[in-house]
Design a protein around this motif. Structure first.
Motif, PDB file in Angstrom:
ATOM      1  N   LEU A 123      31.580  43.520  54.524  1.00  0.00           N
ATOM      2  CA  LEU A 123      31.016  42.167  54.535  1.00  0.00           C
ATOM      3  C   LEU A 123      30.924  41.665  53.101  1.00  0.00           C
ATOM      4  O   LEU A 123      30.208  42.241  52.272  1.00  0.00           O
ATOM      5  CB  LEU A 123      29.636  42.156  55.186  1.00  0.00           C
ATOM      6  N   GLY A 124      31.652  40.602  52.807  1.00  0.00           N
ATOM      7  CA  GLY A 124      31.620  40.014  51.480  1.00  0.00           C
ATOM      8  C   GLY A 124      30.832  38.723  51.470  1.00  0.00           C
ATOM      9  O   GLY A 124      30.525  38.139  52.514  1.00  0.00           O
ATOM     10  N   PHE A 125      30.489  38.271  50.274  1.00  0.00           N
ATOM     11  CA  PHE A 125      29.792  36.990  50.115  1.00  0.00           C
ATOM     12  C   PHE A 125      30.120  36.411  48.755  1.00  0.00           C
ATOM     13  O   PHE A 125      30.541  37.139  47.848  1.00  0.00           O
ATOM     14  CB  PHE A 125      28.281  37.141  50.312  1.00  0.00           C
ATOM     15  N   GLU A 126      29.925  35.114  48.635  1.00  0.00           N
ATOM     16  CA  GLU A 126      30.230  34.422  47.385  1.00  0.00           C
ATOM     17  C   GLU A 126      28.982  33.705  46.888  1.00  0.00           C
ATOM     18  O   GLU A 126      28.734  32.546  47.226  1.00  0.00           O
ATOM     19  CB  GLU A 126      31.377  33.442  47.593  1.00  0.00           C
ATOM     20  N   PRO A 127      28.154  34.388  46.098  1.00  0.00           N
ATOM     21  CA  PRO A 127      26.923  33.761  45.597  1.00  0.00           C
ATOM     22  C   PRO A 127      27.223  32.746  44.502  1.00  0.00           C
ATOM     23  O   PRO A 127      28.303  32.749  43.908  1.00  0.00           O
ATOM     24  CB  PRO A 127      26.150  34.953  45.033  1.00  0.00           C
ATOM     25  N   GLU A 128      26.256  31.881  44.235  1.00  0.00           N
ATOM     26  CA  GLU A 128      26.420  30.927  43.139  1.00  0.00           C
ATOM     27  C   GLU A 128      26.582  31.650  41.814  1.00  0.00           C
ATOM     28  O   GLU A 128      27.363  31.230  40.958  1.00  0.00           O
ATOM     29  CB  GLU A 128      25.207  29.991  43.085  1.00  0.00           C
ATOM     30  N   ASP A 129      25.843  32.731  41.640  1.00  0.00           N
ATOM     31  CA  ASP A 129      25.962  33.543  40.425  1.00  0.00           C
ATOM     32  C   ASP A 129      26.273  34.969  40.850  1.00  0.00           C
ATOM     33  O   ASP A 129      25.428  35.646  41.440  1.00  0.00           O
ATOM     34  CB  ASP A 129      24.652  33.503  39.638  1.00  0.00           C
ATOM     35  N   PRO A 130      27.500  35.458  40.582  1.00  0.00           N
ATOM     36  CA  PRO A 130      27.874  36.808  41.011  1.00  0.00           C
ATOM     37  C   PRO A 130      27.064  37.934  40.357  1.00  0.00           C
ATOM     38  O   PRO A 130      27.081  39.065  40.843  1.00  0.00           O
ATOM     39  CB  PRO A 130      29.348  36.905  40.613  1.00  0.00           C
ATOM     40  N   LEU A 131      26.379  37.621  39.274  1.00  0.00           N
ATOM     41  CA  LEU A 131      25.509  38.584  38.615  1.00  0.00           C
ATOM     42  C   LEU A 131      26.219  39.919  38.424  1.00  0.00           C
ATOM     43  O   LEU A 131      27.333  39.977  37.932  1.00  0.00           O
ATOM     44  CB  LEU A 131      24.222  38.747  39.428  1.00  0.00           C
ATOM     45  N   ARG A 132      25.566  40.990  38.836  1.00  0.00           N
ATOM     46  CA  ARG A 132      26.099  42.329  38.615  1.00  0.00           C
ATOM     47  C   ARG A 132      26.513  42.998  39.927  1.00  0.00           C
ATOM     48  O   ARG A 132      26.489  44.224  40.060  1.00  0.00           O
ATOM     49  CB  ARG A 132      25.079  43.187  37.871  1.00  0.00           C
ATOM     50  N   TYR A 133      26.869  42.180  40.908  1.00  0.00           N
ATOM     51  CA  TYR A 133      27.339  42.729  42.172  1.00  0.00           C
ATOM     52  C   TYR A 133      28.711  43.380  42.003  1.00  0.00           C
ATOM     53  O   TYR A 133      29.531  42.959  41.177  1.00  0.00           O
ATOM     54  CB  TYR A 133      27.461  41.636  43.234  1.00  0.00           C
ATOM     55  N   GLU A 151      36.811  42.925  32.752  1.00  0.00           N
ATOM     56  CA  GLU A 151      36.410  41.527  32.679  1.00  0.00           C
ATOM     57  C   GLU A 151      37.227  40.690  33.661  1.00  0.00           C
ATOM     58  O   GLU A 151      36.722  39.747  34.270  1.00  0.00           O
ATOM     59  CB  GLU A 151      36.583  41.008  31.255  1.00  0.00           C
ATOM     60  N   GLU A 152      38.488  41.024  33.829  1.00  0.00           N
ATOM     61  CA  GLU A 152      39.331  40.292  34.779  1.00  0.00           C
ATOM     62  C   GLU A 152      38.823  40.490  36.209  1.00  0.00           C
ATOM     63  O   GLU A 152      38.762  39.534  36.984  1.00  0.00           O
ATOM     64  CB  GLU A 152      40.782  40.774  34.668  1.00  0.00           C
ATOM     65  N   GLN A 153      38.435  41.705  36.544  1.00  0.00           N
ATOM     66  CA  GLN A 153      37.922  41.971  37.882  1.00  0.00           C
ATOM     67  C   GLN A 153      36.571  41.287  38.098  1.00  0.00           C
ATOM     68  O   GLN A 153      36.277  40.791  39.191  1.00  0.00           O
ATOM     69  CB  GLN A 153      37.800  43.481  38.099  1.00  0.00           C
ATOM     70  N   ARG A 154      35.756  41.224  37.056  1.00  0.00           N
ATOM     71  CA  ARG A 154      34.453  40.574  37.173  1.00  0.00           C
ATOM     72  C   ARG A 154      34.586  39.071  37.375  1.00  0.00           C
ATOM     73  O   ARG A 154      33.669  38.415  37.852  1.00  0.00           O
ATOM     74  CB  ARG A 154      33.611  40.858  35.937  1.00  0.00           C
ATOM     75  N   ALA A 155      35.739  38.525  37.010  1.00  0.00           N
ATOM     76  CA  ALA A 155      35.962  37.090  37.217  1.00  0.00           C
ATOM     77  C   ALA A 155      36.128  36.754  38.696  1.00  0.00           C
ATOM     78  O   ALA A 155      35.999  35.590  39.094  1.00  0.00           O
ATOM     79  CB  ALA A 155      37.191  36.637  36.440  1.00  0.00           C
ATOM     80  N   CYS A 156      36.387  37.740  39.520  1.00  0.00           N
ATOM     81  CA  CYS A 156      36.464  37.531  40.973  1.00  0.00           C
ATOM     82  C   CYS A 156      35.079  37.188  41.501  1.00  0.00           C
ATOM     83  O   CYS A 156      34.091  37.857  41.166  1.00  0.00           O
ATOM     84  CB  CYS A 156      36.994  38.796  41.647  1.00  0.00           C
ATOM     85  N   ARG A 157      34.985  36.167  42.342  1.00  0.00           N
ATOM     86  CA  ARG A 157      33.684  35.721  42.834  1.00  0.00           C
ATOM     87  C   ARG A 157      33.309  36.335  44.192  1.00  0.00           C
ATOM     88  O   ARG A 157      32.187  36.140  44.663  1.00  0.00           O
ATOM     89  CB  ARG A 157      33.658  34.198  42.949  1.00  0.00           C
ATOM     90  N   LEU A 158      34.229  37.050  44.805  1.00  0.00           N
ATOM     91  CA  LEU A 158      33.931  37.662  46.103  1.00  0.00           C
ATOM     92  C   LEU A 158      33.206  38.983  45.866  1.00  0.00           C
ATOM     93  O   LEU A 158      33.768  39.916  45.276  1.00  0.00           O
ATOM     94  CB  LEU A 158      35.220  37.889  46.891  1.00  0.00           C
ATOM     95  N   CYS A 159      31.965  39.037  46.332  1.00  0.00           N
ATOM     96  CA  CYS A 159      31.114  40.184  46.032  1.00  0.00           C
ATOM     97  C   CYS A 159      30.911  41.061  47.265  1.00  0.00           C
ATOM     98  O   CYS A 159      31.030  40.617  48.405  1.00  0.00           O
ATOM     99  CB  CYS A 159      29.762  39.705  45.514  1.00  0.00           C
ATOM    100  N   ASN A 160      30.555  42.294  46.982  1.00  0.00           N
ATOM    101  CA  ASN A 160      30.327  43.275  48.033  1.00  0.00           C
ATOM    102  C   ASN A 160      28.855  43.290  48.423  1.00  0.00           C
ATOM    103  O   ASN A 160      27.984  43.551  47.594  1.00  0.00           O
ATOM    104  CB  ASN A 160      30.755  44.663  47.530  1.00  0.00           C
TER     105      ASN A 160
END
Length: 456
Positions: free
Chosen positions: A137-147, A169-178
């Protein structure tokens, strides 16, 4: 993300709750902290119960005795000691799931508001044509923070899962969080878990690595994305607990108004998880509902009232500053005024207790009038006793009804009486000390005191 789960077999539920919850700084286990008067774990289990799970396993560590006491026989407790990561935590459920061959839904005790529809959608995705080994289950928060991030293709196939601390850093640019929530077939789950390692920044066994292991084996893993990021919000601190309470209350207030209630100042009204509110109910500012309250249509709740375990029938009005405690039942068109407390008592149809009274362990008949300052003396320090007040009885102000006692229908208790014996129907009961009259005594007292003060 709607899905019909009616044809799928009952899943097993694994709830992770082994963390120490250090940020809560509390002796109470983190997942037992309440939101809307209900432990966050109970919110989660209630939603999961809609899937009729075949087995429920709670993975516990610190404070497991509290969890055992709270859950009783409703779940199997698996112990994780020491805590070596989320993958290691799920492994502890293997014994409890022995012989189970269905789908396993992995949830978190501190993520309490996952909808049953979302859980069903995760399991349904397991059974689509490509038969993914793992559904995340993924989600896209307004601020991906440290997910942690879910690196996925456009069709939802997962290319890679990565924890924030291990991400580039490139992977952290992805907004789809776990979110951490997963659905996996039981046979796949423990096979994949046996193959993960702990070569990472934390030195832990990450649950997300089962996706990477499955990918390396050439299997498909998939992500579905919730349309409501709030439902996967975790609660790890008092501040996050308060924020979750605020979100829950805001939604409940909106629902109450959509259902036909008037909230004068919605932001000041607080509901419990099970509060029932009818139509054409008016709720003034600063009203608090504890658990177990049912309010019928056409009820008015004036400001600064507190209700818990109470039933209000149609046409009732209470407050301001009324307190209804568990067992309070207000029949049609009855009225409770300011600074009145009612506990385990029934106020009959049309009866009134307008101000400054305590009515406990009592039945008050229809049409009765309870004068200001009346109390039922229901407790002798060891036992509780009942007071019965008949229909249309009139209890004068500042009376003490010393239970057990019965006041008959149409009886009158004179103001200031302390009643210790039953009062018959239609009877007047007057219990007062004799009034003494001493003409001029007060004048002489004042003169003497003034003289004494002037001489001092």
């Amino acid at each position: 993300m709607n899905s019909d789960n009616s044809s799928l077999a009952a899943p097993a539920i694994v709830v992770l709750a082994a963390g120490k919850g250090t940020r809560m700084k509390s002796d109470l286990h983190k997942v037992l902290h309440p939101v809307a008067g209900r432990p966050m774990l109970e919110h989660l289990l209630a939603n999961a119960a809609q899937l009729a799970p075949e087995r429920t396993v709670l993975v516990a560590g610190h404070g497991r005795e509290q969890l055992e006491a709270a859950l009783g026989e409703r779940a199997t407790i698996a112990v994780q000691e020491p805590q070596l990561g989320t993958g290691h935590a799920v492994q502890q459920a293997q014994e409890a799931l022995a012989g189970f061959e269905g789908d396993v839904l992995i949830l978190y005790g501190d993520v309490p508001f996952v909808r049953a529809e979302t859980m069903q959608a995760m399991i349904a995705r397991l059974h689509e044509d490509d038969a993914p080994a793992v559904v995340v289950l993924g989600f896209e928060p307004e601020d991906p923070l440290r997910y942690g991030r879910v690196l996925a293709h456009e069709d939802g196939r997962i290319a890679m899962m990565v924890e924030y601390k291990d991400a580039t850093e490139e992977q952290r640019a992805c907004r789809l969080c776990n979110s951490g929530l997963m659905a996996v077939r039981a046979a796949d789950l423990f096979d994949l878990l046996s193959k993960i390692g702990n070569d990472n920044a934390q030195g832990e066994y990450y649950l997300v690595d089962i996706v990477n292991v499955a990918n390396l084996e050439g299997r498909t893993c998939a992500v579905i994305v919730t349309d409501d990021p709030d439902e996967v919000g975790g609660i790890n601190s008092r501040a996050e607990l308060a924020a979750a309470e605020g979100r829950w209350q805001q939604r409940r207030r909106e629902q109450a108004m959509a259902d036909g209630a008037t909230l004068i100042a919605p932001e000041t009204v607080f509901f419990a998880w099970d509060t029932q509110i009818g139509r054409d109910v008016t709720i003034e500012p600063n009203v608090v509902f504890g658990p177990g309250v049912s309010v019928a249509d056409h009820v008015t709740i004036h400001a600064f009232s507190h209700l818990e375990g109470a039933t209000l029938e149609s046409g009732v009005a209470i407050g301001p500053y009324a307190r209804l405690r568990p067992g309070a039942v207000l029949r049609r068109n009855s009225k409770v005024g300011n600074f009145v407390e009612i506990k385990k008592a029934v106020l009959g149809e049309g009866a009134k207790a307008n101000h400054l009274s305590y009515l406990g362990d009592a039945t008050i008949g229809a049409g009765a009038n309870i004068g200001a300052g009346t109390i039922t003396c229901n407790y002798d320090g060891y036992f509780k006793y009942k007071t019965e007040i008949g229909e249309r009885a009139f209890i004068g102000s500042n009376s003490a009804l010393i239970a057990p006692v019965k006041i008959g229908a149409d009886a009158i208790v004179a103001a200031g009486s302390a009643v210790t014996r039953n009062v018959a129907d239609g009877e007047l009961r007057l219990v007062r000390g004799e009034q003494l009259v001493k003409p001029g005594w007060a004048d002489r007292f004042h003169d003497a005191m003034k003289k004494k003060k002037s001489e001092g």
